[in-house]
Design an enzyme around this catalytic site. Structure first.
Site, PDB file in Angstrom:
ATOM      1  N   ARG A  28      96.198  -1.226  31.266  1.00  0.00           N
ATOM      2  CA  ARG A  28      95.195  -0.863  32.261  1.00  0.00           C
ATOM      3  C   ARG A  28      95.587  -1.472  33.592  1.00  0.00           C
ATOM      4  O   ARG A  28      95.763  -2.686  33.690  1.00  0.00           O
ATOM      5  CB  ARG A  28      93.805  -1.362  31.856  1.00  0.00           C
ATOM      6  CG  ARG A  28      92.659  -0.721  32.658  1.00  0.00           C
ATOM      7  CD  ARG A  28      91.325  -1.388  32.395  1.00  0.00           C
ATOM      8  NE  ARG A  28      91.296  -2.724  32.953  1.00  0.00           N
ATOM      9  CZ  ARG A  28      90.891  -3.809  32.303  1.00  0.00           C
ATOM     10  NH1 ARG A  28      90.486  -3.735  31.056  1.00  0.00           N
ATOM     11  NH2 ARG A  28      90.906  -4.990  32.898  1.00  0.00           N
ATOM     12  N   GLU A  80      96.106  -6.249  39.332  1.00  0.00           N
ATOM     13  CA  GLU A  80      96.973  -6.670  38.230  1.00  0.00           C
ATOM     14  C   GLU A  80      97.152  -5.496  37.283  1.00  0.00           C
ATOM     15  O   GLU A  80      96.443  -4.493  37.375  1.00  0.00           O
ATOM     16  CB  GLU A  80      96.371  -7.856  37.474  1.00  0.00           C
ATOM     17  CG  GLU A  80      95.043  -7.521  36.804  1.00  0.00           C
ATOM     18  CD  GLU A  80      94.407  -8.716  36.125  1.00  0.00           C
ATOM     19  OE1 GLU A  80      95.036  -9.781  36.086  1.00  0.00           O
ATOM     20  OE2 GLU A  80      93.279  -8.578  35.628  1.00  0.00           O
ATOM     21  N   ASN A 134      97.231  -5.011  33.093  1.00  0.00           N
ATOM     22  CA  ASN A 134      96.975  -5.675  31.820  1.00  0.00           C
ATOM     23  C   ASN A 134      97.780  -4.978  30.737  1.00  0.00           C
ATOM     24  O   ASN A 134      97.526  -3.804  30.441  1.00  0.00           O
ATOM     25  CB  ASN A 134      95.490  -5.593  31.479  1.00  0.00           C
ATOM     26  CG  ASN A 134      94.605  -6.192  32.555  1.00  0.00           C
ATOM     27  OD1 ASN A 134      94.360  -7.387  32.562  1.00  0.00           O
ATOM     28  ND2 ASN A 134      94.125  -5.363  33.461  1.00  0.00           N
ATOM     29  N   SER A 160      90.780  -3.985  27.833  1.00  0.00           N
ATOM     30  CA  SER A 160      89.487  -3.738  27.202  1.00  0.00           C
ATOM     31  C   SER A 160      88.641  -2.711  27.941  1.00  0.00           C
ATOM     32  O   SER A 160      88.988  -2.244  29.022  1.00  0.00           O
ATOM     33  CB  SER A 160      88.715  -5.058  27.095  1.00  0.00           C
ATOM     34  OG  SER A 160      88.493  -5.599  28.380  1.00  0.00           O
ATOM     35  N   LYS A 182     101.800 -12.392  36.004  1.00  0.00           N
ATOM     36  CA  LYS A 182     101.621 -12.364  37.464  1.00  0.00           C
ATOM     37  C   LYS A 182     102.948 -12.579  38.186  1.00  0.00           C
ATOM     38  O   LYS A 182     103.183 -12.015  39.251  1.00  0.00           O
ATOM     39  CB  LYS A 182     100.611 -13.434  37.879  1.00  0.00           C
ATOM     40  CG  LYS A 182      99.259 -13.320  37.197  1.00  0.00           C
ATOM     41  CD  LYS A 182      98.586 -11.997  37.503  1.00  0.00           C
ATOM     42  CE  LYS A 182      97.200 -11.916  36.890  1.00  0.00           C
ATOM     43  NZ  LYS A 182      97.182 -11.902  35.419  1.00  0.00           N
ATOM     44  N   LYS A 239      96.860 -17.200  42.001  1.00  0.00           N
ATOM     45  CA  LYS A 239      96.740 -16.623  40.662  1.00  0.00           C
ATOM     46  C   LYS A 239      97.662 -17.335  39.673  1.00  0.00           C
ATOM     47  O   LYS A 239      98.880 -17.361  39.860  1.00  0.00           O
ATOM     48  CB  LYS A 239      97.093 -15.129  40.705  1.00  0.00           C
ATOM     49  CG  LYS A 239      96.276 -14.347  41.719  1.00  0.00           C
ATOM     50  CD  LYS A 239      96.647 -12.881  41.763  1.00  0.00           C
ATOM     51  CE  LYS A 239      95.955 -12.127  40.670  1.00  0.00           C
ATOM     52  NZ  LYS A 239      96.065 -10.648  40.846  1.00  0.00           N
ATOM     53  N   GLU A 290      95.329 -14.107  31.671  1.00  0.00           N
ATOM     54  CA  GLU A 290      94.497 -12.918  31.559  1.00  0.00           C
ATOM     55  C   GLU A 290      93.102 -13.337  31.106  1.00  0.00           C
ATOM     56  O   GLU A 290      92.868 -14.474  30.711  1.00  0.00           O
ATOM     57  CB  GLU A 290      95.104 -11.934  30.548  1.00  0.00           C
ATOM     58  CG  GLU A 290      96.528 -11.501  30.863  1.00  0.00           C
ATOM     59  CD  GLU A 290      96.650 -10.761  32.171  1.00  0.00           C
ATOM     60  OE1 GLU A 290      95.663 -10.140  32.610  1.00  0.00           O
ATOM     61  OE2 GLU A 290      97.732 -10.828  32.784  1.00  0.00           O
ATOM     62  N   GLY A 291      92.183 -12.366  31.157  1.00  0.00           N
ATOM     63  CA  GLY A 291      90.866 -12.610  30.589  1.00  0.00           C
ATOM     64  C   GLY A 291      89.762 -12.820  31.604  1.00  0.00           C
ATOM     65  O   GLY A 291      88.598 -12.938  31.243  1.00  0.00           O
ATOM     66  N   ARG A 326      84.255  -1.269  37.142  1.00  0.00           N
ATOM     67  CA  ARG A 326      83.447  -2.469  36.950  1.00  0.00           C
ATOM     68  C   ARG A 326      82.936  -2.930  38.306  1.00  0.00           C
ATOM     69  O   ARG A 326      83.659  -2.884  39.305  1.00  0.00           O
ATOM     70  CB  ARG A 326      84.276  -3.578  36.304  1.00  0.00           C
ATOM     71  CG  ARG A 326      84.668  -3.313  34.870  1.00  0.00           C
ATOM     72  CD  ARG A 326      85.687  -4.308  34.384  1.00  0.00           C
ATOM     73  NE  ARG A 326      86.932  -4.198  35.125  1.00  0.00           N
ATOM     74  CZ  ARG A 326      87.948  -5.047  35.009  1.00  0.00           C
ATOM     75  NH1 ARG A 326      87.861  -6.071  34.195  1.00  0.00           N
ATOM     76  NH2 ARG A 326      89.050  -4.868  35.700  1.00  0.00           N
TER      77      ARG A 326
END
Length: 476
Positions: free
Chosen positions: A127, A146, A148, A153, A307, A366, A370-371, A452
């Site tokens: 993603r 970024e 992923n 998710s 990253k 950064k 992740e997360g 989002r």
């Protein structure tokens, strides 16, 4: 729909807003936009709606289609990086010295390379996340935050969101706006990639193994993709690292077995953060990487999403290395890059440190994580960099220009949170699915989208982190 979000006539009608909130919550439950309410072993029957916006948020049509169009190029780029051992070695040489997590992943990668890859099927479900940067003339441009490459998710829940906002807009009397909510089914798109890889593996008895956490509030997001596989008669099991450690083994042909079941695909929905691992988990990860099972992602694809790799790709000439003779592809990808800067030791890294310390509000610091909730902003950048500017520890980070999106207004519906009109920022995610068999790319698709939205009170964090909420783009 007003350009900044909520129609003015709706915004001024408090009674209508209250009615719409009740309708929205019920619609979310009816349409399966669900999360567990708490992370306890016995919480599987205690669910509520996942957090979401009352209204869809405006997204410029041209920018949305730009993000869709570039996704298959990003799929190819990630795959090409994963195959280029010299590039990964060069790009991550400084990072693996100071970031233990990336270093552990890289050690597994080297082990697999030295032993020889056992599986020629590569599956990528990724993603790419973007924000819309406001230009001086009032226009907006697409800037990648970024990509992923592991546990991307909300493909499941975002598949359920269009019906929710369509219903809300219908009840609000906004029939024309309701018709502009886009169809979106990342669940099916992601499952298509998994199904293709499973078919190529070639064993009807072999299972897709979801590698998951002990406790998972976001389980319904998993289940929607999982159910798409069951519809195709593809068996799925869910196991933890601990389960793989206890019952997993490789046979003489390096086929992976867990609980006596042959595993065709290991789908990592866990394993992207240091706290996901014990020493036994690292051993299990190495065993899975050495196996004949298709890994989603394999460790080289996992590393391609770091990253540091993102920052290296922004250097002049690097994209051309991966797309020789394809200048249009290079231009499309490069157009989405924000400014990215190295913090390696030396004059270039020193310049980056000085630039960040002088104007911290213009940048994001950064780490290789992740997360959600890991990035560093504003005064905290000064605090962190002052502590590491003379040390190799700074090489664990990169610096990126801070994207400045145009805020909109919306109501964020989250269980237990008072209703209020918030000033909001949105992030657009585009899902990609690809399968390579040997040197042949047999599937390469854009699998859907995710929007989002969060209050501008928060600098960082996603839905799972409890900051952002699910949304839908309304093209303007």
């Amino acid at each position: 729909m007003a350009a900044n979000g909520i129609p003015e006539d709706v915004l001024m009608d408090n009674d209508l807003i209250k009615d719409l909130v009740d309708v929205a919550k019920d619609s979310a439950l009816l349409n399966g936009v669900l999360m567990r309410t708490k992370e306890t072993p016995n919480s599987s029957e205690v669910v509520t709606y996942a957090p979401f916006t009352l209204f869809p948020s405006p997204v410029p049509k041209a920018i949305f289609h730009q993000a869709l169009a570039v996704q298959t190029h990003y799929n190819r780029l990630v795959d090409k990086i994963s195959q280029d051992s010299s590039f990964l070695e060069e790009a991550l040489a400084s990072t693996i010295k100071v970031d233990d997590f990336t270093g552990r992943l890289f050690n597994i990668y080297r082990h697999v390379l030295q032993e020889g890859r056992t599986q020629s099927i590569v599956l990528g479900l990724n993603r790419s996340d973007y924000m819309l940067d406001q230009n001086g003339d009032g226009s907006a441009s697409l800037k990648q935050i970024e990509i992923n490459t592991i546990a991307a998710s909300f493909g499941g829940l975002s598949s359920r969101m269009p019906n929710v906002h369509r219903h809300i807009l219908n009840v609000a009397g906004r029939l024309e706006d309701s018709k502009r909510i886009l169809d979106n089914n990342p669940s099916a798109g992601l499952a298509k990639g998994l199904a293709k890889a499973w078919d190529l593996y070639g064993s009807e008895r072999a299972v897709v193994l979801y590698l998951v956490e002990e406790l998972q509030r976001n389980i319904f997001d998993h289940r929607y993709v999982e159910n798409e596989l069951w519809k195709r008669n593809i068996p799925v099991i869910r196991r933890r690292f601990e389960d793989v450690s206890k019952t997993g083994f490789l046979d003489q042909d390096k086929r992976l077995f867990v609980d006596g079941r042959e595993v065709a695909i290991v789908y990592f929905r866990n394993g992207y953060m240091p706290q996901n691992y014990t020493e036994q988990s690292w051993e299990a990860r190495l065993m899975m990487e050495r196996s004949m099972a298709v890994k989603c992602p394999d460790v080289s694809t996992h590393l391609a999403g770091t990253k540091k790799v993102q920052q290296e790709l922004a250097r002049p000439g690097v994209l051309e290395r991966f797309f020789p003779g394809e200048p249009d592809v290079v231009d499309q990808i490069r157009a989405t890059f924000a400014g990215l800067y190295t913090l390696d030791m030396g004059p270039e890294g020193d310049k980056t440190v000085a630039m960040a310390l002088a104007n911290p509000d213009q940048f994001v610091l950064k780490p290789q994580r992740e997360g959600g909730g890991n990035n560093i902003y504003g005064a905290e950048i000064i605090q962190v960099l002052e502590g590491v500017k003379q040390s190799t520890e700074r090489m664990a980070y990169i610096l990126m220009d801070k994207v400045q999106p145009r805020p909109v207004h919306n109501y964020l519906l989250r269980l237990g949170t008072p209703l209020k009109l918030s000033t909001c920022l949105s992030e657009l995610g585009i899902f990609g699915a690809y399968v390579r068999h040997g040197q042949d790319m047999v599937l390469n698709e854009c699998a859907g989208h995710l929007l989002r939205t969060k209050s501008d009170e928060h600098s960082d964090g996603g839905v799972a982190a409890g900051v952002a909420v699910l949304d839908n783009p309304l093209l303007v």
